[in-house]
Design a protein around this motif. Structure first.
Motif, mmCIF file in Angstrom:
data_model
loop_
_atom_site.group_PDB
_atom_site.id
_atom_site.type_symbol
_atom_site.label_atom_id
_atom_site.label_comp_id
_atom_site.label_asym_id
_atom_site.label_seq_id
_atom_site.Cartn_x
_atom_site.Cartn_y
_atom_site.Cartn_z
ATOM 1 N N ALA A 37 0.818 -1.214 0.000
ATOM 2 C CA ALA A 37 0.000 0.000 0.000
ATOM 3 C C ALA A 37 0.856 1.270 0.000
ATOM 4 C CB ALA A 37 -0.905 -0.002 1.231
ATOM 5 N N GLU A 38 1.948 1.262 0.781
ATOM 6 C CA GLU A 38 2.735 2.485 0.983
ATOM 7 C C GLU A 38 3.432 2.955 -0.293
ATOM 8 O OE1 GLU A 38 2.337 0.070 3.110
ATOM 9 O OE2 GLU A 38 1.558 1.124 4.864
ATOM 10 N N ASN A 39 3.544 2.083 -1.296
ATOM 11 C CA ASN A 39 4.162 2.495 -2.563
ATOM 12 C C ASN A 39 3.181 3.211 -3.485
ATOM 13 O OD1 ASN A 39 6.551 1.329 -1.770
ATOM 14 N ND2 ASN A 39 6.167 -0.609 -2.812
ATOM 15 N N TYR A 40 1.925 3.296 -3.088
ATOM 16 C CA TYR A 40 0.898 3.873 -3.965
ATOM 17 C C TYR A 40 0.159 5.001 -3.251
ATOM 18 C CZ TYR A 40 2.150 0.010 -6.861
ATOM 19 O OH TYR A 40 2.876 -0.841 -7.645
ATOM 20 N N MET A 41 0.886 5.754 -2.457
ATOM 21 C CA MET A 41 0.246 6.818 -1.692
ATOM 22 C C MET A 41 0.548 8.199 -2.242
ATOM 23 S SD MET A 41 0.127 5.218 2.100
ATOM 24 C CE MET A 41 -1.143 3.979 2.448
ATOM 25 N N GLY A 42 1.197 8.259 -3.404
ATOM 26 C CA GLY A 42 1.316 9.523 -4.108
ATOM 27 C C GLY A 42 0.012 9.801 -4.847
ATOM 28 N N ALA A 43 -0.085 10.991 -5.463
ATOM 29 C CA ALA A 43 -1.333 11.375 -6.121
ATOM 30 C C ALA A 43 -1.488 10.731 -7.492
ATOM 31 C CB ALA A 43 -1.401 12.897 -6.239
ATOM 32 N N GLY A 44 -0.384 10.567 -8.227
ATOM 33 C CA GLY A 44 -0.505 10.076 -9.605
ATOM 34 C C GLY A 44 0.799 9.485 -10.093
ATOM 35 N N GLY A 45 1.031 9.616 -11.400
ATOM 36 C CA GLY A 45 2.279 9.129 -11.985
ATOM 37 C C GLY A 45 2.227 7.662 -12.365
ATOM 38 N N PRO A 46 3.393 7.141 -12.803
ATOM 39 C CA PRO A 46 3.459 5.747 -13.263
ATOM 40 C C PRO A 46 2.905 4.713 -12.278
ATOM 41 C CG PRO A 46 5.462 6.907 -13.849
ATOM 42 C CD PRO A 46 4.662 7.849 -12.990
ATOM 43 N N PRO A 47 3.133 4.858 -10.934
ATOM 44 C CA PRO A 47 2.590 3.820 -10.047
ATOM 45 C C PRO A 47 1.072 3.635 -10.220
ATOM 46 C CG PRO A 47 4.117 5.212 -8.841
ATOM 47 C CD PRO A 47 3.914 5.870 -10.173
ATOM 48 N N HIS A 48 0.349 4.759 -10.293
ATOM 49 C CA HIS A 48 -1.109 4.646 -10.412
ATOM 50 C C HIS A 48 -1.533 4.252 -11.824
ATOM 51 C CE1 HIS A 48 -2.273 5.744 -6.379
ATOM 52 N NE2 HIS A 48 -1.328 6.677 -6.394
ATOM 53 N N ALA A 49 -0.753 4.683 -12.824
ATOM 54 C CA ALA A 49 -1.070 4.277 -14.202
ATOM 55 C C ALA A 49 -0.979 2.749 -14.305
ATOM 56 C CB ALA A 49 -0.118 4.944 -15.187
ATOM 57 N N GLN A 50 0.078 2.177 -13.710
ATOM 58 C CA GLN A 50 0.240 0.723 -13.765
ATOM 59 C C GLN A 50 -0.822 0.009 -12.933
ATOM 60 O OE1 GLN A 50 4.326 -0.110 -12.634
ATOM 61 N NE2 GLN A 50 5.024 0.216 -14.734
ATOM 62 N N LEU A 51 -1.068 0.538 -11.746
ATOM 63 C CA LEU A 51 -2.043 -0.128 -10.869
ATOM 64 C C LEU A 51 -3.440 -0.107 -11.484
ATOM 65 C CD1 LEU A 51 -2.583 -1.600 -8.280
ATOM 66 C CD2 LEU A 51 -2.662 0.584 -7.072
ATOM 67 N N GLY A 52 -3.789 1.008 -12.122
ATOM 68 C CA GLY A 52 -5.090 1.091 -12.787
ATOM 69 C C GLY A 52 -5.234 0.028 -13.868
ATOM 70 N N ALA A 53 -4.154 -0.162 -14.640
ATOM 71 C CA ALA A 53 -4.188 -1.166 -15.717
ATOM 72 C C ALA A 53 -4.248 -2.579 -15.132
ATOM 73 C CB ALA A 53 -2.966 -1.011 -16.610
#
Lengths: 285, 264
Positions: A37-53
């Protein structure tokens, strides 16, 4: 009524960004992915783009490593709010955390630290889990730790402590079979007896991972929960026995350090998948 | 009621970051046969984990000083200024200030700014996403409208002003580039932005930092240009506007309505 944990009874992997193209690209032997969870606590960027996919294609497990559920102090309200934001955004199929503490005073120690198993700590942890489940509106799973020391004050065996937490709080359990093996070897106890005493009816997910073998100052074996190698043979054997008892359960391969190329990790997932298929066939027979 | 457990946790916590402290007394005799090495697993996990997290966030800083020096410096930082948040990336925020005071690194006065640039890259990486402004939105604006227009800058955009050639030094130590001698050792201002998925680092032209700071504060393009000229007389509005549009730094363009627009 919190949303129950509902991961598929399939193999999964701890997601590493370097495997994104492989995992998204073709047919893979996995039914879910797990993120810290702690790796995805920023607002956006590649982490969320990948997680969304990933979320569109796979079931998702959100695994926290920083809530300090086993700590004496009250839970960090800001951190809990961040976890809620993440769970609301991705609607994971499961949320899990550890029977451990990582914060004390103002400091975050970035490790899963051990605690004595007493009526006092039991009550504290149940309070914390109540708050997590109420805040997230979800059932949470609590994971058994790997430990290197034990405490004079402990009055419960770990299995009984976990069973009592689950009974009082209504939480599920995450059984880490490698942690069972590591702790048993470190404390000179029998991992098979531990598993026999484990409240399997509460288990909704299993973790498998690799460990390092060292020796302590007295030359006794000292196993380290390092997550940097394949799952060891005795851990596979314990896993197969546990699954034979419980029936197939969501099973995660954790490989966090010296992360291998995707085919190596996929092979581990396939091995877990084969054991799950055998267990399902045995159950159906 | 939690006093006993709290005390055990406190002694455990204190001994984690201070290897001179004894192993906590609350551990069992079974472990007491070899408590030091067993407790040392936790000490090691904590320190190595924090050092590795810093190493991952500051690769160029590490390349400049070398792995051994970096690990030693990061270790002192981790022990003296341990993290306060479970979001480990935040721990890096105090690292440049620490580097400035770290005596063994005094010969490298630019090192802290390289670390600041790397923090800006982390922030840009995790910043909110926003679509950049369609360049066609700039077409057909008459000069008066342009001077009065305001822009919303991309949420990932960050500016770092340095007394040192921070962009040049960072670029030489990022990725696999071979270090070479620096011809111009003057100050550089860095622009860090992530219009899409890749973080970009650019050297800003003269007055560019003041121009973007003013725009970020809500100034019109005309007023921002005035600030930029005050900051640096060589400020070139045309070139900076072209950069603003071409690099996708704006997400919105707000034109003050002219009387002609308001008329029915």
């Amino acid at each position: 009524m919190p949303i129950p944990s509902r991961l598929p009874a399939a193999a999964g992997v701890g997601f590493k960004p370097q495997h994104f193209a492989d995992i998204i690209g073709g047919e893979q032997p996995i039914g879910f992915v797990e993120i810290h969870a702690e790796n995805y606590m920023g607002a956006g960027g590649p982490p969320h783009a990948q997680l969304g996919a990933l979320r569109e294609r796979y079931a998702l497990s959100v695994h926290g490593v920083g809530l300090s559920i086993g700590g004496a102090a009250a839970l960090d309200a800001e951190h809990l709010a961040r976890l809620k934001l993440l769970c609301d955004r991705y609607q994971p199929d499961s949320f899990s955390e550890h029977l451990a503490w990582s914060s004390h005073g103002e400091v975050f120690y970035n490790d899963l630290l051990p605690l004595p198993y007493t009526p006092e700590t039991l009550a504290r942890i149940v309070e914390h889990i109540d708050l997590v489940q109420t805040t997230l509106g979800r059932e949470m799973l609590l994971e058994n730790p790997s430990t290197y020391v034990t405490f004079v004050d402990s009055t419960f065996p770990e299995t009984e402590f976990l069973a009592e937490i689950a009974r009082r709080s209504g939480c599920g359990l995450l059984l880490d079979v490698n942690n069972v093996f590591v702790s048993a070897k470190n404390h000179g106890t029998d991992p098979t007896s531990y598993l026999a005493a484990f409240p399997m009816a509460r288990v909704k997910e299993i973790h498998l991972g690799g460990h390092d073998e060292q020796t302590d100052d007295d030359g006794a074996p000292l196993l380290i929960d390092a997550h940097g190698s394949p799952v060891a043979d005795p851990v596979w054997a314990l896993y197969e026995n546990a699954i034979a008892r419980s029936g197939p359960l969501a099973t995660l391969i954790e490989w966090d350090n010296n992360v291998p190329a995707w085919p190596v990790l996929a092979r581990e997932a396939r091995a877990a998948s084969d054991i799950l298929s055998r267990a399902a066939a045995a159950k159906a027979a | 009621m939690t006093a006993a457990f709290s005390a055990i946790q406190a002694s455990f916590a204190d001994a984690l970051l201070d290897a001179d402290r004894p192993v906590p007394g609350a551990l069992t005799l079974q472990a007491a046969g070899a408590p030091r090495k067993r407790f040392a697993v936790y000490r090691n996990n904590v320190i190595v984990g924090l050092v590795e997290a810093l190493r991952a966030q500051f690769p160029a800083t590490e390349k400049i000083v070398g792995g051994e020096f970096f690990a030693a410096m990061a270790r002192v930082y981790a022990v003296t200024q341990p993290p306060r948040s479970p979001i480990l990336l935040h721990h890096g925020n105090g690292f440049p200030g620490f580097i400035e005071q770290f005596e063994p690194a005094a010969e490298l006065p630019y090192l802290a700014d390289v670390a600041r640039l790397e923090i800006a890259r982390t922030r840009a990486y995790h910043a909110a996403d926003a679509p950049t402004l369609d360049p066609s939105r700039w077409e057909g604006l008459d000069p008066a409208a342009l001077v009065g227009a305001r822009v919303t800058l991309h949420p990932s955009l960050q500016i770092l002003r340095s007394l040192y050639p921070v962009v040049t030094i960072w670029a030489m130590n990022a990725g696999d580039a071979e270090p070479s001698s620096i011809e111009d050792s003057g100050p550089e201002d860095a622009l860090i932005v992530r219009p899409d998925l890749d973080v970009q680092v650019r050297r800003l032209p003269a007055g560019g930092a003041a121009f973007l700071h003013a725009l970020a504060a809500g100034a019109s393009l005309g007023d921002a240009a005035t600030s930029a000229i005050a900051d640096h007389p060589e400020f070139d509005l045309t070139a900076n506007l072209a950069g603003l549009i071409g690099a996708g730094l704006a997400t919105e363009l707000h034109c003050t309505p002219t009387p002609k627009d308001i008329a029915p």
